[in-house]
Design a protein around this motif. Structure first.
Motif, short mmCIF file in Angstrom:
data_model
loop_
_atom_site.label_atom_id
_atom_site.label_comp_id
_atom_site.label_asym_id
_atom_site.label_seq_id
_atom_site.Cartn_x
_atom_site.Cartn_y
_atom_site.Cartn_z
N VAL A 8 -103.27 -68.14 -31.23
CA VAL A 8 -104.63 -67.90 -30.74
C VAL A 8 -105.59 -68.97 -31.25
CG1 VAL A 8 -106.60 -66.31 -30.85
CG2 VAL A 8 -104.30 -65.42 -30.43
N SER A 9 -105.45 -69.38 -32.52
CA SER A 9 -106.33 -70.41 -33.07
C SER A 9 -106.11 -71.74 -32.36
CB SER A 9 -106.08 -70.56 -34.57
OG SER A 9 -106.40 -69.38 -35.27
N ALA A 10 -104.86 -72.06 -32.04
CA ALA A 10 -104.58 -73.30 -31.32
C ALA A 10 -105.19 -73.26 -29.93
CB ALA A 10 -103.06 -73.53 -31.24
N VAL A 11 -105.08 -72.12 -29.26
CA VAL A 11 -105.68 -71.99 -27.93
C VAL A 11 -107.20 -72.10 -28.02
CG1 VAL A 11 -106.04 -70.38 -26.01
CG2 VAL A 11 -103.77 -70.64 -27.00
N ALA A 12 -107.80 -71.49 -29.05
CA ALA A 12 -109.25 -71.57 -29.22
C ALA A 12 -109.69 -73.02 -29.45
CB ALA A 12 -109.68 -70.70 -30.40
N GLY A 13 -108.93 -73.75 -30.24
CA GLY A 13 -109.25 -75.15 -30.45
C GLY A 13 -109.09 -75.96 -29.18
N LEU A 14 -108.01 -75.69 -28.43
CA LEU A 14 -107.75 -76.41 -27.18
C LEU A 14 -108.85 -76.14 -26.15
CD1 LEU A 14 -105.68 -78.24 -25.75
CD2 LEU A 14 -104.56 -76.15 -24.91
N ALA A 15 -109.45 -74.96 -26.21
CA ALA A 15 -110.51 -74.62 -25.25
C ALA A 15 -111.73 -75.50 -25.39
CB ALA A 15 -110.90 -73.15 -25.43
N THR A 16 -111.86 -76.19 -26.51
CA THR A 16 -113.01 -77.09 -26.70
C THR A 16 -112.76 -78.47 -26.12
OG1 THR A 16 -112.25 -77.92 -28.87
CG2 THR A 16 -113.54 -75.87 -28.85
N LEU A 17 -111.60 -78.70 -25.52
CA LEU A 17 -111.27 -80.01 -24.96
C LEU A 17 -112.32 -80.52 -23.98
CD1 LEU A 17 -109.25 -82.37 -24.65
CD2 LEU A 17 -108.03 -80.99 -22.95
N PRO A 18 -112.84 -79.67 -23.06
CA PRO A 18 -113.85 -80.17 -22.12
C PRO A 18 -115.14 -80.64 -22.79
CG PRO A 18 -112.90 -78.10 -21.34
CD PRO A 18 -112.44 -78.28 -22.75
N PHE A 19 -115.38 -80.22 -24.02
CA PHE A 19 -116.62 -80.61 -24.71
C PHE A 19 -116.47 -81.95 -25.44
CE2 PHE A 19 -116.56 -75.97 -24.46
CZ PHE A 19 -117.75 -75.75 -23.78
N GLY A 20 -115.32 -82.57 -25.29
CA GLY A 20 -115.15 -83.91 -25.83
C GLY A 20 -114.25 -83.99 -27.03
N TRP A 21 -113.07 -84.58 -26.84
CA TRP A 21 -112.17 -84.91 -27.92
C TRP A 21 -112.11 -86.43 -28.04
CZ3 TRP A 21 -107.04 -81.68 -28.38
CH2 TRP A 21 -107.36 -80.34 -28.64
N VAL A 22 -111.53 -86.91 -29.09
CA VAL A 22 -111.37 -88.35 -29.26
C VAL A 22 -109.89 -88.68 -29.30
CG1 VAL A 22 -113.53 -88.56 -30.53
CG2 VAL A 22 -111.39 -88.22 -31.80
N MET A 23 -109.57 -89.90 -28.92
CA MET A 23 -108.21 -90.38 -29.07
C MET A 23 -108.04 -90.86 -30.51
SD MET A 23 -105.20 -90.90 -27.94
CE MET A 23 -105.44 -90.64 -26.18
N PRO A 24 -107.30 -90.13 -31.35
CA PRO A 24 -107.22 -90.51 -32.77
C PRO A 24 -106.47 -91.81 -32.97
CG PRO A 24 -105.70 -88.72 -32.28
CD PRO A 24 -106.50 -88.94 -31.04
N ASP A 25 -106.94 -92.58 -33.95
CA ASP A 25 -106.16 -93.75 -34.34
C ASP A 25 -105.04 -93.29 -35.28
OD1 ASP A 25 -107.33 -93.32 -36.86
OD2 ASP A 25 -108.92 -94.77 -36.50
N VAL A 26 -104.28 -94.23 -35.78
CA VAL A 26 -103.13 -93.86 -36.61
C VAL A 26 -103.56 -93.09 -37.85
CG1 VAL A 26 -101.23 -94.77 -38.00
CG2 VAL A 26 -101.76 -95.81 -35.78
N HIS A 27 -104.64 -93.54 -38.50
CA HIS A 27 -105.12 -92.87 -39.71
C HIS A 27 -105.56 -91.45 -39.41
CE1 HIS A 27 -108.26 -92.09 -42.88
NE2 HIS A 27 -107.19 -92.37 -43.61
N GLN A 28 -106.34 -91.28 -38.33
CA GLN A 28 -106.80 -89.95 -37.96
C GLN A 28 -105.64 -89.05 -37.56
OE1 GLN A 28 -109.51 -91.27 -34.94
NE2 GLN A 28 -111.32 -91.01 -36.25
N ALA A 29 -104.67 -89.60 -36.85
CA ALA A 29 -103.51 -88.80 -36.43
C ALA A 29 -102.73 -88.29 -37.64
CB ALA A 29 -102.61 -89.62 -35.51
#
Length: 303
Positions: free
Chosen positions: A203-224
Motif C-alpha cells: 500500500v505504501s508503494a502504491v501511495a508513493g507511485l500515485a504521486t508520479l503525475p505531480f513530478g518525479w525526477v530521473m535519479p542519477d547514479v548517486h541518487q539511485a
C-alpha cells in the motif's frame, strides 16, 4: 519444513542475541534516515516513499519465504483492517520523511519517540487498556518532553521551515500510534505479522507511485544508490526488529531502541554538520525517561 525454519518458529531464550538484533535494527533505521536526508530537496517525497517501500519488499519476501510464510502466510480475513493500518502507516511515512528533510536528523528521530505516549492514550481511549501509575508517569514525562521541544516554536525562535517540521513530526507520532493500534487489532484477530508487514509495504508503494503525475525526477547514479539503500535498510531494519522479539522480551529490548537517537545525532553531525539545539537537549531526557518509566515490569528471565 527445514530444521532452520522449525528453529525460527520456536521461542528461543537467547536474550543477548535478541539485544544484538535490536541494536542492528536501530543502526539500519539510522542508515535509512541518512539516505532520506541526503535525498531531501533533490528527489520528490512521493518518489522516496515508493522506493523505500518497493525495495523493502525484496528482503521482506525473502525473509517470509525462509520462515515458511510466503505466500501462504499473506492470506487475510480482514482486508479492510489491513487497508486502514497501511494507509495510516503510509501517511506516517510521508510525514516522517518530510520531517527529516526539515529538521536535523536527531530532532526528527526524537519526535518519533512521542509515538508511545500517543499509543498509550489511544490504547486507553479506543481499546480500553488500563493506565496504571507507571504508564501515567511515562505519559506525563513524554508530554513534558514534547512541550520542551516545542518551546522554540512557541517563542518564534525557529529557523525557516522548522516549525512545519515540528508539526509534521508531531503528526508522525500520532499517525504511527494510530497504525500501531490497528496492528494490535489485527494481531488480536489472528492476522500474521508477515501479512501485516507485506500489505503495508504494498500500500505504501502504491501511495508513493500515485504521486508520479505531480513530478518525479530521473535519479542519477548517486541518487539511485541512496533510494535503493533507503529501501534495503528499512526492510532489513524491520526484519531484525521482528527477529529480536523472537529472542527477548520487549522490556529487555526497549532500552536499546533509544540508541536510534544516538545514531541519528552522530550521523547528523558526521554527514550533515548538524548540532542539536538546547530544546533537544532538554526534551530528549524527558521523552526517553517517559518511555522507560512506562515500560511494563519484567517478569524475570524468559523460560
Amino acid at each position: 519444513m527445514s530444521a532452520a525454519r522449525e528453529e525460527f518458529r520456536l521461542p528461543i531464550a537467547d536474550e543477548s542475541f535478541g539485544i544484538w538484533l535490536r541494536i542492528g535494527s536501530t543502526l539500519a533505521f539510522a542508515a535509512m534516515g541518512v539516505c532520506i536526508k541526503a535525498l531531501s530537496g533533490s528527489v520528490p517525497l512521493g518518489q522516496m516513499v515508493f522506493f523505500r517501500s518497493a525495495v523493502a519488499l525484496l528482503p521482506l519476501v525473502l525473509f517470509l519465504w525462509w520462515s515458511g510464510d510466503f505466500p501462504r502466510g499473506l492470506a487475510t480475513r480482514r482486508p479492510l483492517g489491513h487497508v486502514a493500518r497501511s494507509l495510516l502507516g503510509a501517511c506516517a511515512m510521508f510525514t516522517a520523511f518530510a520531517t527529516i528533510s526539515l529538521l536535523p536528523l536527531a530532532e526528527a528521530t526524537l519526535l518519533s519517540y512521542l509515538a508511545p505516549v500517543m499509543l498509550a492514550l489511544l490504547g486507553w481511549a479506543l481499546l480500553g487498556e488500563g493506565l496504571g501509575p507507571r504508564r501515567i508517569g511515562g505519559i506525563v514525562l513524554g508530554l513534558c518532553g514534547g512541550a520542551a521541544f516545542c518551546l522554540p516554536a512557541l517563542s518564534g525562535n525557529l529557523a525557516d521551515g522548522a516549525l512545519l517540521g515540528v508539526l509534521l513530526g508531531l503528526a508522525t507520532s500520532f499517525l504511527t500510534a494510530g497504525a500501531l493500534i490497528q496492528v494490535r487489532r489485527l494481531t488480536l484477530a489472528g492476522e500474521r505479522a508477515g501479512a501485516i508487514a507485506f500489505w503495508f509495504a504494498i500500500v505504501s508503494a502504491v501511495a508513493g507511485l500515485a504521486t508520479l503525475p505531480f513530478g518525479w525526477v530521473m535519479p542519477d547514479v548517486h541518487q539511485a544508490l541512496l533510494l535503493f539503500g533507503a529501501g534495503l535498510a528499512g526492510g532489513i531494519a524491520h526484519i531484525l526488529m521482528t527477529l529480536s522479539f523472537r529472542h527477548a522480551e520487549a522490556a529487555a529490548l526497549a532500552p536499546f531502541e533509544y540508541l536510534s537517537i544516538l545514531w541519528a545525532a552522530a550521523a547528523g553531525g558526521l554527514f550533515f554538520a548538524e548540532v542539536p539545539n538546547w530544546a533537544f537537549l532538554v526534551a530528549a531526557p524527558l521523552v526517553l525517561a517517559g518511555s522507560l518509566v512506562a515500560l511494563p515490569r519484567r517478569r524475570g528471565p524468559p523460560a
